[in-house]
Design a protein around this motif. Structure first.
Motif, PDB file in Angstrom:
ATOM      1  N   ALA A 238      51.080-137.625 -36.162  1.00 51.88           N
ATOM      2  CA  ALA A 238      49.979-136.961 -35.338  1.00 51.88           C
ATOM      3  C   ALA A 238      48.713-137.123 -36.273  1.00 51.88           C
ATOM      4  N   THR A 239      48.584-137.204 -37.332  1.00 56.17           N
ATOM      5  CA  THR A 239      47.224-137.613 -37.999  1.00 56.17           C
ATOM      6  C   THR A 239      47.027-138.882 -37.904  1.00 56.17           C
ATOM      7  N   SER A 240      47.754-140.061 -37.722  1.00 58.08           N
ATOM      8  CA  SER A 240      47.614-141.237 -37.431  1.00 58.08           C
ATOM      9  C   SER A 240      46.706-141.428 -36.318  1.00 58.08           C
ATOM     10  N   VAL A 241      47.588-140.837 -35.319  1.00 58.92           N
ATOM     11  CA  VAL A 241      47.042-140.954 -33.841  1.00 58.92           C
ATOM     12  C   VAL A 241      45.621-140.146 -33.810  1.00 58.92           C
ATOM     13  N   LEU A 242      45.364-139.001 -34.547  1.00 56.77           N
ATOM     14  CA  LEU A 242      44.251-138.601 -34.607  1.00 56.77           C
ATOM     15  C   LEU A 242      42.963-139.386 -35.131  1.00 56.77           C
ATOM     16  N   GLY A 243      43.607-140.077 -36.243  1.00 58.08           N
ATOM     17  CA  GLY A 243      42.578-141.161 -36.864  1.00 58.08           C
ATOM     18  C   GLY A 243      42.068-142.294 -36.065  1.00 58.08           C
ATOM     19  N   VAL A 244      43.083-142.668 -35.290  1.00 53.70           N
ATOM     20  CA  VAL A 244      42.550-143.702 -34.483  1.00 53.70           C
ATOM     21  C   VAL A 244      41.619-143.028 -33.269  1.00 53.70           C
ATOM     22  N   MET A 245      42.065-141.865 -32.763  1.00 55.67           N
ATOM     23  CA  MET A 245      40.936-141.188 -31.777  1.00 55.67           C
ATOM     24  C   MET A 245      39.576-140.708 -32.245  1.00 55.67           C
ATOM     25  N   LYS A 246      39.741-140.708 -33.752  1.00 54.65           N
ATOM     26  CA  LYS A 246      38.322-140.348 -34.349  1.00 54.65           C
ATOM     27  C   LYS A 246      37.683-141.754 -34.917  1.00 54.65           C
ATOM     28  N   GLY A 247      38.053-142.680 -34.642  1.00 55.00           N
ATOM     29  CA  GLY A 247      37.280-143.843 -35.245  1.00 55.00           C
ATOM     30  C   GLY A 247      37.851-144.440 -36.535  1.00 55.00           C
ATOM     31  N   CYS A 248      39.083-144.081 -37.206  1.00 58.60           N
ATOM     32  CA  CYS A 248      39.535-144.481 -38.293  1.00 58.60           C
ATOM     33  C   CYS A 248      39.907-145.921 -38.170  1.00 58.60           C
ATOM     34  N   HIS A 249      39.567-146.842 -39.298  1.00 58.96           N
ATOM     35  CA  HIS A 249      39.906-148.252 -39.281  1.00 58.96           C
ATOM     36  C   HIS A 249      41.046-148.704 -39.887  1.00 58.96           C
ATOM     37  N   PHE A 250      41.454-147.719 -40.970  1.00 59.29           N
ATOM     38  CA  PHE A 250      42.663-147.973 -41.578  1.00 59.29           C
ATOM     39  C   PHE A 250      43.635-146.675 -41.882  1.00 59.29           C
ATOM     40  N   VAL A 251      44.792-146.636 -41.706  1.00 59.12           N
ATOM     41  CA  VAL A 251      45.574-145.527 -42.105  1.00 59.12           C
ATOM     42  C   VAL A 251      46.566-146.005 -43.282  1.00 59.12           C
ATOM     43  N   ARG A 252      46.828-144.967 -44.112  1.00 61.82           N
ATOM     44  CA  ARG A 252      47.592-145.449 -45.662  1.00 61.82           C
ATOM     45  C   ARG A 252      48.823-144.554 -45.218  1.00 61.82           C
TER      46      ARG A 252
END
Length: 277
Positions: A238-252
């Motif tokens: 859920a946090t990774s999907v949120l990150g994509v929607m918010k404009g994050c370029h990398f997820v760890r």
């Protein structure tokens, strides 16, 4: 706008998609997988698995940064990570990040072939860290962290803390185009602050730098869902999907396969919407 960030021998097209940083802890006491990969062959097998699952970078840590962790010496930390980095670079072509806040460990890791420094103290713990990164001309991930939680205004203070970290790097001569920023989920934040930081990840876009989100299996997920660390995968996704929607370029993340599938799905949805406009 799509820009290029070169990490090792790989070009990352920032803005084109969200990239996956796979976690490799070569520690006996990591909060999630302590002791599982602190032997070289086990570590290499896990790296191979993460590469097959779609990892773009491998992030190696030799000292746990979980709450109340026991700090180890630079020599012991370097002894844990250097052989693993050398073995990975000999066997695979994937970029390797060294997760450390100590300049001597970073230097040893870079000498061994690491391509990026991931500093959980945002260049503020070790005054020589920025100089080492400049010397080796590698990218750096600057994470938000501080010694206390005495915020006047949490969001503003967090952004100002990151600005100071970026200034330390630029003063040392680190090229702005080589800096990645991380909101520091789980570090110097209450449960509510962690949720607020993730809900306002778009605040970080003002820096015009790549953003990394590292929330995988962290306590904010455990507290929200009342689950142990071994059962936090859905929360992490859920946090990774949120990150994509918010404009994050990398997820760890720990589980590369599951997170990549979720990320590619949300990217398809968002990309299709852009195409229709």
């Amino acid at each position: 706008m799509i820009t290029n960030l070169r990490i090792g021998e790989t070009d990352f097209k920032i803005g084109e998609k969200t990239y996956i940083m796979g976690i490799l802890n070569v520690t006996p006491d990591s909060f999630s997988d302590g002791g599982r990969f602190n032997q070289i062959e086990a570590a290499l097998d896990h790296v191979r698995e993460m590469i097959e699952d779609g990892a773009d970078i491998i992030d190696i840590g030799g000292e746990s940064t979980r709450p109340n962790h026991i700090q180890i010496s630079e020599e012991e930390e370097a002894a844990r990570v250097v052989p693993v980095i050398k073995a990975i670079k000999e066997r695979y072509k994937i970029p390797v990040s060294i997760d450390t806040y100590k300049s001597k460990v970073a230097k040893a890791a870079l000498e061994a072939g690491a391509d990026l420094v991931n500093d959980v103290w945002g260049l503020k713990y070790d005054p020589n860290m920025a100089n080492v990164i400049k010397e080796y001309n590698v990218p750096v991930c600057i994470m938000h962290n501080r010694e206390n939680m005495d915020y006047d205004n949490f969001r503003s203070d967090m952004l100002n803390d990151l600005k100071r970290s970026i200034e330390i790097g630029e003063k040392a001569g680190i090229n702005k185009e080589k800096i990645i920023i991380d909101p520091g989920i789980g570090f110097a934040k209450t449960y509510e602050m962690n949720l607020e930081a993730m809900n306002h990840l778009e605040d970080l876009l003002q820096f015009d730098m790549p953003i990394l989100l590292a929330a995988s299996r962290k306590s904010v997920i455990g507290l929200t869902l009342d689950l142990p660390v071994t059962e936090r995968e859905e929360g992490t996704i859920a946090t990774s999907v949120l990150g994509v929607m918010k404009g994050c370029h990398f997820v760890r993340v720990h589980n590369v396969k599951a997170n990549l599938r979720a990320i590619r799905m949300i990217e398809a949805i968002l990309h299709n919407e852009k195409q229709l406009k």
